[in-house]
Enzyme design. Structure first.
Site, PDB file in Angstrom:
ATOM      1  N   HIS A 199      -1.447   8.372   3.237  1.00  0.00           N
ATOM      2  CA  HIS A 199      -0.974   9.111   2.450  1.00  0.00           C
ATOM      3  C   HIS A 199      -0.813  10.424   1.357  1.00  0.00           C
ATOM      4  O   HIS A 199      -2.052  11.083   1.525  1.00  0.00           O
ATOM      5  CB  HIS A 199      -0.719   8.097   1.066  1.00  0.00           C
ATOM      6  CG  HIS A 199      -0.639   6.723   1.319  1.00  0.00           C
ATOM      7  ND1 HIS A 199      -1.694   5.723   1.731  1.00  0.00           N
ATOM      8  CD2 HIS A 199       0.941   5.957   1.644  1.00  0.00           C
ATOM      9  CE1 HIS A 199      -0.653   4.676   1.908  1.00  0.00           C
ATOM     10  NE2 HIS A 199      -0.032   5.161   2.377  1.00  0.00           N
ATOM     11  N   HIS A 235      -2.508  10.358  -5.865  1.00  0.00           N
ATOM     12  CA  HIS A 235      -1.740   9.953  -5.697  1.00  0.00           C
ATOM     13  C   HIS A 235      -1.111  10.421  -7.739  1.00  0.00           C
ATOM     14  O   HIS A 235       0.121  10.548  -8.045  1.00  0.00           O
ATOM     15  CB  HIS A 235      -1.010   8.709  -5.889  1.00  0.00           C
ATOM     16  CG  HIS A 235      -0.859   8.368  -4.241  1.00  0.00           C
ATOM     17  ND1 HIS A 235      -0.279   9.067  -2.847  1.00  0.00           N
ATOM     18  CD2 HIS A 235      -1.528   7.437  -3.353  1.00  0.00           C
ATOM     19  CE1 HIS A 235       0.007   8.961  -2.095  1.00  0.00           C
ATOM     20  NE2 HIS A 235      -0.575   7.838  -2.266  1.00  0.00           N
ATOM     21  N   TYR A 259      -7.430  -0.691   3.287  1.00  0.00           N
ATOM     22  CA  TYR A 259      -6.919  -1.369   3.069  1.00  0.00           C
ATOM     23  C   TYR A 259      -7.160  -2.888   4.677  1.00  0.00           C
ATOM     24  O   TYR A 259      -6.715  -4.272   4.087  1.00  0.00           O
ATOM     25  CB  TYR A 259      -5.162  -1.824   2.903  1.00  0.00           C
ATOM     26  CG  TYR A 259      -4.962  -0.833   1.920  1.00  0.00           C
ATOM     27  CD1 TYR A 259      -5.020  -0.583   0.532  1.00  0.00           C
ATOM     28  CD2 TYR A 259      -4.405   0.521   2.011  1.00  0.00           C
ATOM     29  CE1 TYR A 259      -5.019  -0.345  -0.566  1.00  0.00           C
ATOM     30  CE2 TYR A 259      -4.110   1.552   0.977  1.00  0.00           C
ATOM     31  CZ  TYR A 259      -4.878   1.093   0.303  1.00  0.00           C
ATOM     32  OH  TYR A 259      -4.110   2.074  -1.065  1.00  0.00           O
ATOM     33  N   ASP A 293      -6.807   9.992   3.183  1.00  0.00           N
ATOM     34  CA  ASP A 293      -6.215   9.245   3.406  1.00  0.00           C
ATOM     35  C   ASP A 293      -4.911   9.631   3.890  1.00  0.00           C
ATOM     36  O   ASP A 293      -4.165  10.393   4.886  1.00  0.00           O
ATOM     37  CB  ASP A 293      -5.996   8.774   1.644  1.00  0.00           C
ATOM     38  CG  ASP A 293      -5.217   8.243   1.597  1.00  0.00           C
ATOM     39  OD1 ASP A 293      -5.749   7.082   1.284  1.00  0.00           O
ATOM     40  OD2 ASP A 293      -3.523   7.434   1.681  1.00  0.00           O
ATOM     41  N   ASP A 352       3.348  -9.176  -6.140  1.00  0.00           N
ATOM     42  CA  ASP A 352       4.112  -8.197  -5.700  1.00  0.00           C
ATOM     43  C   ASP A 352       3.719  -7.659  -4.500  1.00  0.00           C
ATOM     44  O   ASP A 352       2.324  -7.297  -4.295  1.00  0.00           O
ATOM     45  CB  ASP A 352       3.709  -6.990  -6.794  1.00  0.00           C
ATOM     46  CG  ASP A 352       4.318  -5.690  -6.471  1.00  0.00           C
ATOM     47  OD1 ASP A 352       4.897  -5.649  -5.468  1.00  0.00           O
ATOM     48  OD2 ASP A 352       4.549  -4.875  -7.756  1.00  0.00           O
ATOM     49  N   ASP A 412      -6.875   4.502   5.477  1.00  0.00           N
ATOM     50  CA  ASP A 412      -5.344   3.941   5.620  1.00  0.00           C
ATOM     51  C   ASP A 412      -5.466   4.579   6.828  1.00  0.00           C
ATOM     52  O   ASP A 412      -4.361   4.533   7.522  1.00  0.00           O
ATOM     53  CB  ASP A 412      -4.762   3.183   4.624  1.00  0.00           C
ATOM     54  CG  ASP A 412      -5.050   4.927   3.505  1.00  0.00           C
ATOM     55  OD1 ASP A 412      -5.631   5.899   3.887  1.00  0.00           O
ATOM     56  OD2 ASP A 412      -4.110   4.777   2.361  1.00  0.00           O
TER      57      ASP A 412
HETATM   58  N1  Q9C Z   1       5.810   0.350   2.667  1.00  0.00           N
HETATM   59  C1  Q9C Z   1      -3.050   4.757  -1.822  1.00  0.00           C
HETATM   60  O1  Q9C Z   1      -3.129   4.551  -0.472  1.00  0.00           O
HETATM   61  N2  Q9C Z   1       3.425   1.569  -0.959  1.00  0.00           N
HETATM   62  N3  Q9C Z   1      -2.020   4.295  -2.216  1.00  0.00           N
HETATM   63  C2  Q9C Z   1       4.474   1.881  -0.053  1.00  0.00           C
HETATM   64  C3  Q9C Z   1       5.059   1.448   1.602  1.00  0.00           C
HETATM   65  C4  Q9C Z   1       2.129   2.569  -2.177  1.00  0.00           C
HETATM   66  C5  Q9C Z   1      -1.417   3.826  -1.062  1.00  0.00           C
HETATM   67  C6  Q9C Z   1       4.785   0.653   0.228  1.00  0.00           C
HETATM   68  C7  Q9C Z   1       0.572   2.542  -1.025  1.00  0.00           C
HETATM   69  C8  Q9C Z   1       0.013   3.655  -2.466  1.00  0.00           C
HETATM   70  C9  Q9C Z   1      -4.791   5.319  -1.980  1.00  0.00           C
HETATM   71 ZN    ZN Z   2      -3.189   5.586   0.943  1.00  0.00          ZN
END
Ligand code: Q9C
Ligand code: ZN
Length: 693
Positions: free
Chosen positions: A174, A135, A305, A172, A20, A265
């Protein structure tokens, strides 16, 4: 008062068991990479290490429904196809048989950190955890998050320790929509999040990530969203967001505890964020928070990441928590137009709720705009041409294209080049062996200095001291000459990177002359940019060249004036709130724009600052200059100021300013006038996108 580092190796057990691509980036190597780098830098050894415990079910129920906790508990016994099927019911989540155990350790780590800080075992700390949390919602996993570590820690702090106000800073990249939902109607939690948004085109594509979601019911005004509508933003944008949005609100809120949803990130090289902020930026962000909540900061890992960028950024955050000076920021410190537009919009949305930004008055658009989902950008998508390196930066090393650059093509080779360049370039910064040196006429045991403050005994060569002293009759006297010699020696040691910072007690009649010599000798020894902040009516020497090598900032002048872009005067503010808005909207933006290699703070007999104000000024001015601050104070102020200034110079949190009071209209007007004159040259002063709509 130290720094805790909370961790448990078992948190590396959970991993993705099927293919995935969306979830593959959240892998065990993230923690391994961070830990390896912390050890290599000797940072783990400087912390109080705590092994994470598992959170109890009752603790999970502080935020999550019993049914949801039972569902996650059940995943321990599932086989891979069953785990995969359950994961598919949530957005961007995977479960592993170890997930429940890891997620309980992640919550437990955050709780242990909060306990260590609130019982006074340590001043602050960092929890290195997987899975992340922000999240996660009452009854849903989301975006790699299973339990909301930070939200549970906030509730625990309030219920178990009686904390009344918690600030959550979510840096972060997001949007922590889970945290937002949990505290939406709760005025005891101020939630700030910036996030990549791109007018709603970026995950999680929520309308409620925009500036006009400000909380509901009693919680109105306590949710602060700063959506970024462009990638490639960096240090200047992040620092501007803190100075012009977060810090004014946070000082007005006056938290008793700060929790950082510390995702990296948002740093350079990250494939999710596509931003450009360099690792040392996180040291600056951490430092800017330290004057709040008596320095009680708990940072809890979220995303991040790019392993090298993540590891470097965590090191920087931990060093700031430990009290080390932050390396100066790289880049030209000019916020992007798109970032300024976002800052302007969030300020407009929150002006009705907060006196600290309301008072300042809004720019052209006073009304919060309607939804911008799907709207096209107002700002051109052009990158800013970088300036030369900062004089304090390590020698430049060509930076290869990074992920996020339009021309970047991800290959094995480019990834390796990125990693090694970050490793070489981003901080191998050796700190001077002495953090603070004191210049005193006679050593004085009544001053209550911390034991690690070095008393400056050596002096510059008599001949050199005499030569400088000949410029001023006031320096002829023995005492004045003695302190001048020691001060010249201190400045020399700072240039040689043997000492970071210092302060000097100067006999009253010699203060102006000593300052004059300190400035001229620093320039003669090659200082490129010297920032001089005076706390009273001490004017800039008339015959000093206005050539851009000194920036003179006079706090406590008769009236506001801008004789030149390198010479700014402003009266002493009337209230505590006025002082804070001077700091965040004038002093620090100027300092971050100017990028000095030395800061002189001058506190004469009539400096008009209370000790906590002087301490805050000195604490915050260390950021833009890599810690190289020298305070010159009039001898009679020493008894009151020496101890508190020595402590902030060695990295302690400054004392509280006391309750917030709104800035007076006069102070606000004075500031606004100055800002209008100065912002074309000093770009960090901007709080709105240039008008052109
Ligand atoms: N292309 C945290 O950084 N994917 N979660 C998004 C966008 C999910 C990130 C896809 C990213 C979750 C804690
Ligand atoms: Zn994030």
């Amino acid at each position: 008062m130290g720094t805790a580092l909370v961790y448990h190796e078992a948190m590396t057990a959970a991993r993705l068991l099927w293919d995935d691509p969306e979830c593959a980036i959240e892998r065990p190597e993230r923690l391994a990479a961070v830990l390896e780098r912390l050890r290599e830098r000797g940072l783990e050894q400087r912390c109080l290490g705590l092994q994470a415990r598992e959170a109890s079910e009752a603790e999970l129920h502080l935020v999550h429904s019993p049914e949801y906790v039972a569902l996650v508990r059940g995943t321990q016994a599932l086989d891979t196809p069953e785990l995969r099927a359950l994961s598919a019911k949530f957005d961007a989540v995977y479960f592993h048989p170890a997930t429940f155990h890891c997620a309980r350790l992640a919550v437990g780590a955050a709780l242990q950190l909060v306990d260590a800080v609130l019982t006074g075992t340590v001043r602050n700390g960092l929890a290195l955890v997987r899975p992340p949390g922000h999240h996660s919602q009452r009854a849903a996993a989301n975006g790699f998050c299973v339990f909301n570590n930070v939200a549970i820690a906030a509730r625990h702090a309030m219920q178990t320790h009686g904390v009344r106000r918690v600030l959550i800073v979510d840096w972060d990249i997001h949007h922590g929509q889970g945290t937002q939902y949990i505290f939406e109607d709760d005025p005891s939690v101020l939630y700030f999040s910036w996030h990549r948004y791109e007018f709603g085109r970026f995950w999680p594509h929520l309308r409620e990530s925009d500036v006009d979601s400000v909380g509901r019911g009693l919680g109105r005004g306590f949710t602060v969203n700063l959506p970024w509508n462009q990638v490639g933003l960096g240090n200047a944008d992040y620092v501007a967001a803190f100075l012009h949005v977060l810090l004014p609100l946070a000082f007005e809120f006056n938290p008793e505890l700060i929790l950082i949803s510390a995702g990296f990130d948002s740093a350079i090289g990250d494939p999710e964020g596509q931003m450009q902020a360099t690792p040392e930026c996180f040291a600056h962000l951490t430092q800017l928070l330290q004057p709040l909540a008596r320095g009680r900061i708990c940072a809890v890992l979220e995303g991040g990441y790019h392993l090298e960028s993540l590891a470097q950024s965590v090191c920087m955050t931990l060093q700031a928590l430990l009290g080390d000076p932050a390396p100066p920021l790289s880049g030209n410190m000019e916020p992007h137009c798109s970032a300024l537009e976002s800052i302007e919009r969030v300020r407009a949305s929150h002006a009705p709720h907060w006196a600290s930004i309301q008072a300042e008055g809004q720019g052209a658009s006073a009304q919060p705009e309607d939804s911008v989902v799907g709207r096209e950008p107002n700002c051109p998508l052009e990158p800013i041409a970088p300036l030369g390196p900062h004089p304090c930066s390590p020698p430049p090393n060509p930076l290869p294209l990074l992920p996020g650059d339009p021309e970047f093509k991800e290959t094995e080779a480019s990834t390796e080049a990125t990693l090694s360049s970050l490793r070489n370039q981003l901080h191998f910064h050796l700190l001077p062996p002495v953090r603070v040196a004191a210049v005193l006429a006679v050593s004085d045991a009544t001053l209550d200095l911390p034991p690690d403050v070095l008393c400056q005994e050596d002096s510059a060569p008599a001949e050199e001291t005499q030569t400088w002293a000949r410029r001023h009759a006031a320096l002829a006297q023995d005492m004045a000459l003695g302190t001048l010699g020691k001060l010249l020696c201190l400045l020399d040691w700072i240039r040689a990177e043997q000492v970071s910072s210092g302060f000097a007690a100067i006999p009253g009649p010699a203060l102006v002359a000593t300052l004059d010599v300190a400035v001229r000798s620093s320039l003669a020894h090659g200082s490129q940019r010297l920032l001089c902040v005076t706390g009273e009516q001490l004017d800039r020497p008339l015959d000093l060249a206005d050539d851009g090598r000194t920036l003179w900032l006079q706090l406590g002048a008769e009236e506001a004036a801008v004789p030149s872009m390198f010479h700014v005067s402003i009266p002493m503010p009337e209230t505590a709130g006025g002082f804070l808005s001077y700091l965040f909207t004038l002093v620090l933006p100027l300092a971050y724009s100017f990028r000095p290699d030395l800061v002189l703070v001058v506190l004469g007999p009539a400096h008009g600052l209370q000790a906590p104000q002087a301490a805050l000024l000195v604490a915050l001015l260390q950021g833009p200059v890599g810690g190289r601050v020298v305070v010159l104070m009039e001898e009679v102020s020493t008894a009151q100021l020496a101890g508190v200034l020595a402590r902030v110079l060695r990295g302690d949190s400054p004392p509280s300013l006391g309750p917030f009071s709104a800035p007076s209209p006069e102070d606000t007007q004075a500031l606004k006038g100055l800002r209008q004159q100065l912002e074309p040259q000093w770009k960090m002063l901007q709080v709105a996108a240039p008008v052109k709509r």
